[in-house]
Write an enzyme that holds these catalytic residues in place. Structure first.
Site, PDB file in Angstrom:
ATOM      1  N   ALA A  20     -26.909 -16.984 -16.075  1.00 22.76           N
ATOM      2  CA  ALA A  20     -27.345 -17.321 -14.449  1.00 22.76           C
ATOM      3  C   ALA A  20     -27.169 -18.435 -14.521  1.00 22.76           C
ATOM      4  O   ALA A  20     -26.931 -18.844 -15.066  1.00 22.76           O
ATOM      5  CB  ALA A  20     -28.724 -17.035 -14.046  1.00 22.76           C
ATOM      6  N   ASP A 140     -45.058 -21.231 -10.116  1.00 23.64           N
ATOM      7  CA  ASP A 140     -43.944 -21.528  -8.961  1.00 23.64           C
ATOM      8  C   ASP A 140     -43.794 -19.590  -9.704  1.00 23.64           C
ATOM      9  O   ASP A 140     -42.740 -19.272 -10.015  1.00 23.64           O
ATOM     10  CB  ASP A 140     -42.314 -22.340 -10.064  1.00 23.64           C
ATOM     11  CG  ASP A 140     -41.386 -21.893  -9.092  1.00 23.64           C
ATOM     12  OD1 ASP A 140     -42.107 -21.416  -7.430  1.00 23.64           O
ATOM     13  OD2 ASP A 140     -40.351 -22.261  -9.262  1.00 23.64           O
TER      14      ASP A 140
END
Length: 574
Positions: A20, A140
């Site tokens: 990724a 987050d």
């Protein structure tokens, strides 16, 4: 990226294909050659690796994240700063999760429904609760940072990396100390964050699991952040009709704009979630997993950044193999068809089982709700809360109360906690505050005034000492009240009726006793009598006056006589 595949970092970690790529890092599938185990290796962008402040913060946050030992948190194995190449390579070695991000699952499935949403959030909160217990804040929390394995494990990733970037001054477009769709109001307004900021993000995450989309969207990141600060998160049931009021209330509590009104940390929110699930008898279902056919194609891993991680095709890029291969034998076709039909059959059975479970939940408990706690809430807010719980506020009854302000709910019928079918009516008893003294017109009959005072919840009182003369109010009627009209009084408190005695009669003339002045000089006698309000006439007993201040030898009226003020006293002198 500054670390090519096949490189060996710190003489230990071999980089494989890219899994990724995000705005701040690239994640590789790797191998720990010392322990011979697969790992995920996050390599930070060269511009960040070259920043000394970022490297210092990165190492500190990596050590903090490695302290978290929980099955719902991605394990951090190691961190390093390899300087054997032309430029430094800053990297983090993590547990390899074979699966996909929660974002990919939502993209494939859309909203998860109540049972699956509860199952996912339970595990996310479990991991966050352990971090909060250790004094760590994620900052987050979002679907991109939640990984789901093909075996149904849920793991939270990327603790502390946002802080490392932001505190080192490495912010970039799309990163504002987190991702704006999940930022708490205090993070937007002041940049500060604590465990309650993670609770807010978890509430937003629950909203998205239930509805399929976050509550706030906009053309720009700033417009979305502005809505977090100024708008209240709507109830998920406005989008997803199957969401019960209890989950609506939990989402609204977790996403309150005031941090003090939220659960204190993820552990507190997890306890409330489990209480709601138990009360609703939400069926326990497996966590939705990514399709198994993605196992060989992609391995999405969450990375820091607003846009999250973009999953890349698995394997090392290279020329496409030829597709002109010989056809497989017939028995291979048959085996593949059998496996395909078996997989489809299993999927159908699971779907039916899930539908039956959800249907049973709705028929058994989903139709039911309970009366929420309403005492002390203003009537309008109580009606809205009842509506959120699927109940109807009936006509309210009003009563006086010395303590509760006007409009506050004193009681509910049925009482709090009573289980009712959705749509049933709840009657509220509402405070009108302390009673006030009624307005009573001057000249009102005493009996009428007393009844008005009683009707106001007060006690009329009257004594002879409270009567007054009045030139305009007829005798025997009320002049005014004490306290005055409109003043609040305790329930049953006294109200005095001031009654008129009619027109005041003229005053009686003043009467005085005449003193003995015989033997005094005329001047002394005149002065004394003048002080008592009596006039004097001095006359001599002789035809002539011997001196200017003769002596009084007689008086009329005589001493001791009671006369009206102003009476003339004749003084005989010699």
């Amino acid at each position: 990226m500054n670390a090519p595949p096949a490189a060996l970092l710190d003489a230990r970690y071999r980089l494989g294909p890219v899994l990724a790529r995000g705005g701040m890092s690239t994640v590789y599938r790797g191998t720990d050659t010392r322990l011979d185990r697969p790992v995920a290796i996050k390599v930070m962008e060269p511009r960040l690796a070259a920043d000394p402040a970022f490297r210092t913060r990165f190492e500190r946050e990596a050590r903090s994240a490695a302290r978290i030992d929980h099955p719902s948190v991605v394990d951090v194995f190691d961190q390093g700063d390899d300087r054997n190449g032309p430029e430094p390579v800053l990297f983090l070695v993590m547990e390899l999760v074979e699966g996909a991000t929660l974002r990919e699952v939502l993209r494939l499935r859309g909203q998860l429904g109540v049972p699956a949403a509860v199952a996912v959030l339970d595990r996310v909160l479990s991991g966050l609760a352990e971090a909060h217990r250790l004094g760590l804040v994620h900052r987050d929390v979002k679907p991109e940072n939640v990984l789901i394995s093909h075996t149904g494990e849920v793991k939270v990733a990327d603790f502390g990396l946002v802080v490392a970037a932001a505190q080192a001054g490495a912010s970039h477009v799309g990163t504002i100390m987190g991702t704006v769709a999940y930022l708490s109001p205090e993070q937007v307004a002041t940049g500060t964050a604590d465990a309650r900021s993670d609770v807010y993000a978890a509430g937003i995450l629950l909203y998205e699991l239930l509805t399929g989309a976050p509550p706030f969207t906009g053309d720009t990141a700033i417009s979305v952040a502005f809505r977090h600060v100024n708008d209240r998160v709507p109830a998920p049931s406005l989008i997803a009709g199957d969401v019960p009021p209890e989950l609506d209330a939990l989402v609204l509590r977790a996403t309150d704009r005031d941090p003090a009104a939220r659960p204190a940390d993820a552990g507190a929110l997890l306890a409330e979630l489990r209480q709601v699930a138990h009360r609703l008898e939400v069926p326990r279902v497996p966590v939705p997993v990514p399709p198994s056919d993605t196992a060989g194609d992609t391995q999405p891993v969450a990375a820091v950044g607003m846009r999250g991680t973009r999953a890349l095709p698995g394997g090392v890029p290279g020329p496409r193999p030829s597709t002109d291969l010989p056809a497989p034998p017939d028995h291979v076709h048959a085996r593949r068809r059998s496996r395909r039909f078996f997989g489809i059959g299993i999927a159908v059975v699971l779907v039916i089982a899930l539908a039956v479970g959800v249907g049973a939940w709705w028929l058994g408990t989903g139709r039911w709700t309970e009366v929420p706690s309403l005492v002390g809430v203003q009537e309008s807010a109580a009606a809205k809360l009842l509506d959120d719980y699927g109940l109807v506020a009936g006509p309210a009854s009003a009563t006086f109360d010395d303590a509760a302000p006007a409009g506050a709910v004193l009681a509910a019928d049925p009482p709090v906690g009573t289980r009712l079918l959705r749509g049933e009516i709840v009657t509220l008893t509402v405070s009108t505050g302390r009673p006030t003294v009624p307005a009573i017109d001057a000249g009102t009959a005493v009996a009428t005034a007393e009844q008005l005072v009683r009707d106001a919840g007060l006690t009329p009182t009257r004594t002879s000492g409270d009567a007054e003369y009045d030139d305009t109010v007829p005798e025997g009627t009320v002049i005014r009240t004490e306290p005055a009209a409109g003043q609040p009084v305790a329930i049953g408190g006294p109200v005095t009726l001031v009654v008129s005695r009619g027109v005041e009669p003229p005053p009686q003339p003043q009467r005085v006793s005449v003193p003995l002045v015989v033997g005094q000089t005329a001047n002394e006698a005149q002065a004394l009598l003048a002080e008592l309000g009596l006039s004097t006439v001095v006359q001599s007993a002789l035809p002539f006056q011997l001196n200017e201040n003769p002596t009084v030898i007689g008086q009329s009226p005589s001493a001791g006589a009671v006369v009206e003020a102003g009476t003339q006293v004749v003084l005989d002198t010699l």
